[in-house]
Scaffold this motif. Sequence first.
Motif, short mmCIF file in Angstrom:
data_model
loop_
_atom_site.label_atom_id
_atom_site.label_comp_id
_atom_site.label_asym_id
_atom_site.label_seq_id
_atom_site.Cartn_x
_atom_site.Cartn_y
_atom_site.Cartn_z
N UNK A 122 0.86 -1.19 0.00
CA UNK A 122 0.00 0.00 0.00
C UNK A 122 0.89 1.24 0.00
N UNK A 123 0.74 2.07 -1.01
CA UNK A 123 1.47 3.34 -1.08
C UNK A 123 0.44 4.46 -1.03
N UNK A 124 0.52 5.26 0.03
CA UNK A 124 -0.48 6.30 0.23
C UNK A 124 0.21 7.58 0.70
N UNK A 125 0.86 8.24 -0.21
CA UNK A 125 1.56 9.48 0.09
C UNK A 125 1.92 10.16 -1.22
N UNK A 126 2.51 11.31 -1.13
CA UNK A 126 2.96 12.02 -2.33
C UNK A 126 4.38 11.55 -2.66
N UNK A 127 4.55 10.95 -3.85
CA UNK A 127 5.83 10.42 -4.29
C UNK A 127 6.37 11.33 -5.38
N UNK A 128 7.53 11.93 -5.12
CA UNK A 128 8.10 12.87 -6.08
C UNK A 128 8.72 12.18 -7.29
N UNK A 129 9.26 10.98 -7.10
CA UNK A 129 9.96 10.29 -8.18
C UNK A 129 9.17 9.13 -8.76
N UNK A 130 9.89 8.07 -9.15
CA UNK A 130 9.28 6.89 -9.76
C UNK A 130 8.85 5.88 -8.70
N UNK A 131 7.97 4.97 -9.11
CA UNK A 131 7.53 3.87 -8.25
C UNK A 131 7.73 2.56 -9.00
N UNK A 132 8.44 1.63 -8.36
CA UNK A 132 8.63 0.28 -8.89
C UNK A 132 8.18 -0.69 -7.81
N UNK A 133 7.17 -1.50 -8.12
CA UNK A 133 6.61 -2.39 -7.10
C UNK A 133 6.26 -3.74 -7.70
N UNK A 134 6.51 -4.79 -6.91
CA UNK A 134 6.17 -6.15 -7.32
C UNK A 134 5.62 -6.91 -6.13
N UNK A 135 4.47 -7.58 -6.31
CA UNK A 135 3.88 -8.31 -5.20
C UNK A 135 2.57 -8.96 -5.56
N UNK A 136 1.76 -9.26 -4.53
CA UNK A 136 0.48 -9.91 -4.75
C UNK A 136 -0.61 -8.90 -5.01
N UNK A 137 -0.94 -8.12 -3.98
CA UNK A 137 -1.95 -7.06 -4.10
C UNK A 137 -1.28 -5.72 -3.90
N UNK A 138 -1.43 -4.83 -4.87
CA UNK A 138 -0.77 -3.52 -4.83
C UNK A 138 -1.82 -2.43 -4.97
N UNK A 139 -1.80 -1.49 -4.02
CA UNK A 139 -2.72 -0.35 -4.05
C UNK A 139 -1.94 0.95 -3.99
N UNK A 140 -2.16 1.82 -4.98
CA UNK A 140 -1.51 3.12 -5.00
C UNK A 140 -2.55 4.20 -4.76
N UNK A 141 -2.44 4.87 -3.61
CA UNK A 141 -3.35 5.95 -3.23
C UNK A 141 -2.52 7.21 -2.99
N UNK A 142 -3.15 8.24 -2.45
CA UNK A 142 -2.42 9.41 -2.01
C UNK A 142 -2.53 10.59 -2.95
N UNK A 143 -1.63 11.57 -2.71
CA UNK A 143 -1.70 12.85 -3.41
C UNK A 143 -1.19 12.78 -4.84
N UNK A 144 -0.41 11.77 -5.18
CA UNK A 144 0.06 11.66 -6.55
C UNK A 144 1.49 11.18 -6.65
N UNK A 145 1.87 10.78 -7.86
CA UNK A 145 3.21 10.27 -8.15
C UNK A 145 3.79 11.13 -9.26
N UNK A 146 4.96 11.73 -8.99
CA UNK A 146 5.54 12.69 -9.93
C UNK A 146 6.31 12.09 -11.07
N UNK A 147 6.66 10.81 -11.01
CA UNK A 147 7.44 10.18 -12.06
C UNK A 147 6.69 9.05 -12.74
N UNK A 148 7.46 8.07 -13.24
CA UNK A 148 6.89 6.91 -13.91
C UNK A 148 6.54 5.83 -12.87
N UNK A 149 5.64 4.92 -13.28
CA UNK A 149 5.22 3.83 -12.40
C UNK A 149 5.29 2.52 -13.18
N UNK A 150 5.92 1.50 -12.57
CA UNK A 150 5.95 0.15 -13.13
C UNK A 150 5.61 -0.81 -12.01
N UNK A 151 4.50 -1.54 -12.16
CA UNK A 151 4.04 -2.44 -11.11
C UNK A 151 3.68 -3.79 -11.73
#
Length: 335
Positions: free
Chosen positions: A63-92
């Motif tokens: 669970x990612x629930x915050x403002x992320x200034x850069x990129x997000x790279x995540x691998x797992x079973x259940x992934x939830x992206x919440x919050x104020x926003x992500x400023x870079x690229x996302x690969x999940x």
Amino acid sequence: TGNLYMGGENIISNARILGDVVVAGESIAINGAVTSDVMAAGSTVQVLSDIGSDVRVAGGTIIINGKIEGDVLAGGGTITLDGAGIGGDVAVAGGEIRINTPIVGTLKIGAQKVFIDAPITGNVSIQADTITLGSHAVISGDLDYTATKKVTMEPGAMIKGAVTFHERPTKMLSPLALVAIFSTLLLWKFFALLACALIFGLVFRRYSTAIITEATARPFLELGRGVLIFIGLPILSVILFGTLIGIPLAIVGMFAFAAIVLFAWIITPVIVGNFVYRSIWKKDEVSVKTILIGVFVTLLIGLIPIFGGFVEMLLMLLSIGCIVTVKWRIIKEWR
């Protein structure tokens, strides 16, 4: 202040960190703001604060629930992206992915089930079984997706760019899903090695320190000793099996060989972590921090094709030589 390195069962970080955060454990919760990168691995990983740079996480539930200034790279079973926003690229990559936060960059997903309910500025690439765009989903770029059926769009969902659909005739694992499986296996290997190394390195700290001293003082001698033991002990055990009186000794020899290899696998990251920490921070110690670094570095080395396996074998042989040397010294002191 400074970088934070932690390993354990349940990890909670509430303080503001002026640097990087590198953590591994069963349950992880990062509640305090981090000015730089976050790297986390656990069964449950929660990043609930603002992050000043990139986030790289692996786990069962993320669970990612915050403002992320850069990129997000995540691998797992259940992934939830919440919050104020992500400023870079996302690969999940994972089983079920939910995107409920705005993304400024591109979005790449590999999963079984995908639900997007937020604005995405860049292009979107998805490989999944089913894809649903919620009422708040607005894709400003192109959508290129592979699925068993066309995307489901709730009222209000929009795609402003070009849409390219590739039909997947039957349910099959996408390349990103394979990455997720590989990441999960690597995660469990990381936890197993970290747990064993922490127990051995901290509970038997004196023994670990003695092994590190041998590896530092006489690396080539101990490497050679390790080669002789690794090759010679199994051969000797097989020869003893050929004689009636030697069978008990052969059984002991094979058990001893298995035990030595197992201990070498455990102690190798302890040695590597001490060496890396001493080289960078000029401090000689065996601690949670050095062992965590050693496990990370050891696994990273193993990911390098061909060369990584060769280096891992050399480190294993060095550990075997040091283990036998220290053990033999202890036996002589007992006599």
